[in-house]
Design a protein around this motif. Structure first.
Motif, PDB file in Angstrom:
ATOM      1  N   ARG A 106      28.360  -1.604  23.226  1.00 32.57           N
ATOM      2  CA  ARG A 106      29.581  -2.164  23.835  1.00 32.57           C
ATOM      3  C   ARG A 106      29.907  -1.467  25.152  1.00 32.57           C
ATOM      4  N   GLU A 107      29.810  -0.152  25.163  1.00 27.75           N
ATOM      5  CA  GLU A 107      30.140   0.616  26.370  1.00 27.75           C
ATOM      6  C   GLU A 107      29.193   0.318  27.521  1.00 27.75           C
ATOM      7  N   HIS A 108      27.995  -0.117  27.206  1.00 25.39           N
ATOM      8  CA  HIS A 108      26.981  -0.348  28.239  1.00 25.39           C
ATOM      9  C   HIS A 108      26.665  -1.827  28.433  1.00 25.39           C
ATOM     10  N   ARG A 109      27.504  -2.711  27.913  1.00 29.10           N
ATOM     11  CA  ARG A 109      27.193  -4.141  27.981  1.00 29.10           C
ATOM     12  C   ARG A 109      27.136  -4.691  29.405  1.00 29.10           C
ATOM     13  N   ALA A 110      27.759  -4.025  30.363  1.00 31.71           N
ATOM     14  CA  ALA A 110      27.721  -4.487  31.752  1.00 31.71           C
ATOM     15  C   ALA A 110      26.827  -3.616  32.620  1.00 31.71           C
ATOM     16  N   SER A 111      26.010  -2.775  31.997  1.00 31.37           N
ATOM     17  CA  SER A 111      25.172  -1.855  32.768  1.00 31.37           C
ATOM     18  C   SER A 111      23.722  -2.334  32.785  1.00 31.37           C
ATOM     19  N   ALA A 112      22.913  -1.614  33.537  1.00 31.03           N
ATOM     20  CA  ALA A 112      21.490  -1.949  33.644  1.00 31.03           C
ATOM     21  C   ALA A 112      20.750  -1.760  32.317  1.00 31.03           C
ATOM     22  N   CYS A 113      21.301  -0.967  31.418  1.00 27.60           N
ATOM     23  CA  CYS A 113      20.624  -0.708  30.141  1.00 27.60           C
ATOM     24  C   CYS A 113      21.218  -1.522  28.985  1.00 27.60           C
ATOM     25  N   ALA A 114      21.954  -2.573  29.309  1.00 35.51           N
ATOM     26  CA  ALA A 114      22.623  -3.372  28.273  1.00 35.51           C
ATOM     27  C   ALA A 114      21.647  -3.955  27.261  1.00 35.51           C
ATOM     28  N   THR A 115      20.559  -4.519  27.738  1.00 34.67           N
ATOM     29  CA  THR A 115      19.588  -5.137  26.830  1.00 34.67           C
ATOM     30  C   THR A 115      18.988  -4.091  25.898  1.00 34.67           C
ATOM     31  N   GLU A 116      18.670  -2.927  26.449  1.00 35.85           N
ATOM     32  CA  GLU A 116      18.068  -1.870  25.645  1.00 35.85           C
ATOM     33  C   GLU A 116      19.045  -1.322  24.608  1.00 35.85           C
ATOM     34  N   THR A 117      20.289  -1.070  24.996  1.00 38.47           N
ATOM     35  CA  THR A 117      21.250  -0.515  24.035  1.00 38.47           C
ATOM     36  C   THR A 117      21.593  -1.539  22.954  1.00 38.47           C
ATOM     37  N   GLN A 118      21.681  -2.807  23.318  1.00 39.09           N
ATOM     38  CA  GLN A 118      21.950  -3.836  22.307  1.00 39.09           C
ATOM     39  C   GLN A 118      20.760  -3.977  21.361  1.00 39.09           C
ATOM     40  N   GLY A 119      19.551  -3.905  21.910  1.00 35.67           N
ATOM     41  CA  GLY A 119      18.357  -3.972  21.067  1.00 35.67           C
ATOM     42  C   GLY A 119      18.300  -2.817  20.078  1.00 35.67           C
ATOM     43  N   LEU A 120      18.641  -1.624  20.551  1.00 37.22           N
ATOM     44  CA  LEU A 120      18.692  -0.469  19.658  1.00 37.22           C
ATOM     45  C   LEU A 120      19.725  -0.678  18.551  1.00 37.22           C
ATOM     46  N   ALA A 121      20.899  -1.163  18.920  1.00 34.72           N
ATOM     47  CA  ALA A 121      21.954  -1.390  17.924  1.00 34.72           C
ATOM     48  C   ALA A 121      21.485  -2.398  16.872  1.00 34.72           C
ATOM     49  N   ASP A 122      20.816  -3.443  17.318  1.00 34.37           N
ATOM     50  CA  ASP A 122      20.318  -4.457  16.373  1.00 34.37           C
ATOM     51  C   ASP A 122      19.263  -3.862  15.439  1.00 34.37           C
ATOM     52  N   GLU A 123      18.347  -3.079  16.001  1.00 29.77           N
ATOM     53  CA  GLU A 123      17.306  -2.464  15.174  1.00 29.77           C
ATOM     54  C   GLU A 123      17.894  -1.461  14.179  1.00 29.77           C
ATOM     55  N   ILE A 124      18.856  -0.688  14.632  1.00 26.03           N
ATOM     56  CA  ILE A 124      19.451   0.321  13.749  1.00 26.03           C
ATOM     57  C   ILE A 124      20.197  -0.350  12.596  1.00 26.03           C
ATOM     58  N   ALA A 125      20.861  -1.471  12.871  1.00 21.54           N
ATOM     59  CA  ALA A 125      21.513  -2.227  11.792  1.00 21.54           C
ATOM     60  C   ALA A 125      20.464  -2.774  10.823  1.00 21.54           C
ATOM     61  N   GLN A 126      19.345  -3.266  11.353  1.00 24.39           N
ATOM     62  CA  GLN A 126      18.266  -3.754  10.490  1.00 24.39           C
ATOM     63  C   GLN A 126      17.676  -2.618   9.660  1.00 24.39           C
ATOM     64  N   ASP A 127      17.540  -1.439  10.263  1.00 25.59           N
ATOM     65  CA  ASP A 127      17.015  -0.293   9.518  1.00 25.59           C
ATOM     66  C   ASP A 127      17.929   0.080   8.352  1.00 25.59           C
ATOM     67  N   ARG A 128      19.229  -0.049   8.548  1.00 27.48           N
ATOM     68  CA  ARG A 128      20.164   0.227   7.455  1.00 27.48           C
ATOM     69  C   ARG A 128      19.947  -0.778   6.319  1.00 27.48           C
ATOM     70  N   ARG A 129      19.741  -2.045   6.686  1.00 24.45           N
ATOM     71  CA  ARG A 129      19.460  -3.061   5.662  1.00 24.45           C
ATOM     72  C   ARG A 129      18.133  -2.747   4.957  1.00 24.45           C
ATOM     73  N   SER A 130      17.161  -2.260   5.718  1.00 23.30           N
ATOM     74  CA  SER A 130      15.880  -1.883   5.113  1.00 23.30           C
ATOM     75  C   SER A 130      16.061  -0.718   4.145  1.00 23.30           C
ATOM     76  N   LEU A 131      16.910   0.229   4.490  1.00 25.91           N
ATOM     77  CA  LEU A 131      17.197   1.342   3.585  1.00 25.91           C
ATOM     78  C   LEU A 131      17.812   0.820   2.290  1.00 25.91           C
ATOM     79  N   ARG A 132      18.747  -0.099   2.407  1.00 23.38           N
ATOM     80  CA  ARG A 132      19.343  -0.692   1.189  1.00 23.38           C
ATOM     81  C   ARG A 132      18.271  -1.372   0.340  1.00 23.38           C
ATOM     82  N   ALA A 133      17.321  -2.055   0.974  1.00 24.66           N
ATOM     83  CA  ALA A 133      16.246  -2.716   0.228  1.00 24.66           C
ATOM     84  C   ALA A 133      15.367  -1.685  -0.481  1.00 24.66           C
ATOM     85  N   VAL A 134      15.062  -0.585   0.203  1.00 28.32           N
ATOM     86  CA  VAL A 134      14.272   0.481  -0.420  1.00 28.32           C
ATOM     87  C   VAL A 134      15.043   1.064  -1.601  1.00 28.32           C
ATOM     88  N   MET A 135      16.322   1.290  -1.410  1.00 29.36           N
ATOM     89  CA  MET A 135      17.142   1.820  -2.503  1.00 29.36           C
ATOM     90  C   MET A 135      17.112   0.864  -3.696  1.00 29.36           C
TER      91      MET A 135
END
Length: 168
Positions: free
Chosen positions: A29-58
């Protein structure tokens, strides 16, 4: 002890993953208007998916999530926002540095967890070993991405600043 230790370990990581999702979303959110917006949003999406993957492993290992730990992770991330940053009403560049450093530590911990789970999945025959290998690789990629973001933030925040006349 093994099952109890595994339950505690994975629930601690679930709490950390909850905090990591919140922190990565905040960074995006803090970087949504910056040059790294795509990268930070991609990281946020992956990290949320990783949390879901952890729940699946559990789930595959029959480890029940402990809600109080999940809530604790969420609260800890919110509380971490109330740290002095040298400014009263707006973000300081130092906030970016600290947030990227915190995110990097969380991703490194997640990477170590995925590696620790490889023999558990192999021994129990429960879980998806190839998925763990992909998660390990993704965590490495995430660490490299955060390192690059941190380096850019450090250059922008700390470079060209002299400390003449300033004492701590």
């Amino acid at each position: 002890m093994g099952d109890k230790a595994l339950t505690i370990y994975l629930n601690d990581h679930l709490a950390g993953a909850t905090a990591g999702v919140e922190l990565s979303r905040r960074i995006a959110r803090e970087h949504r208007a910056s040059a790294c917006a795509t990268e930070t949003q991609g990281l946020a999406d992956e990290i949320a998916q990783d949390r879901r993957s952890l729940r699946a492993v559990m789930d595959s290992l029959d480890v029940k999530p402990r809600r109080y730990k999940v809530y604790g992770g969420w609260v800890a991330e919110k509380a971490a926002r109330f740290k002095p940053n040298g400014r009263l009403h707006r973000r300081a560049g130092l906030s970016d540095l600290v947030e990227f450093e915190t995110l990097r530590l969380g991703i490194q911990g997640k990477h170590e967890m995925w590696q620790a789970l490889v023999p558990v999945v192999a021994e129990t025959g429960r879980g998806d070993a190839p998925a763990l290998d992909r998660l390990i690789d993704r965590a490495r990629s995430q660490m490299a991405a955060v390192d690059a973001l941190h380096d850019a933030a450090a250059r922008a925040t700390l470079s060209g600043h002299t400390l003449r006349g300033h004492r701590d």
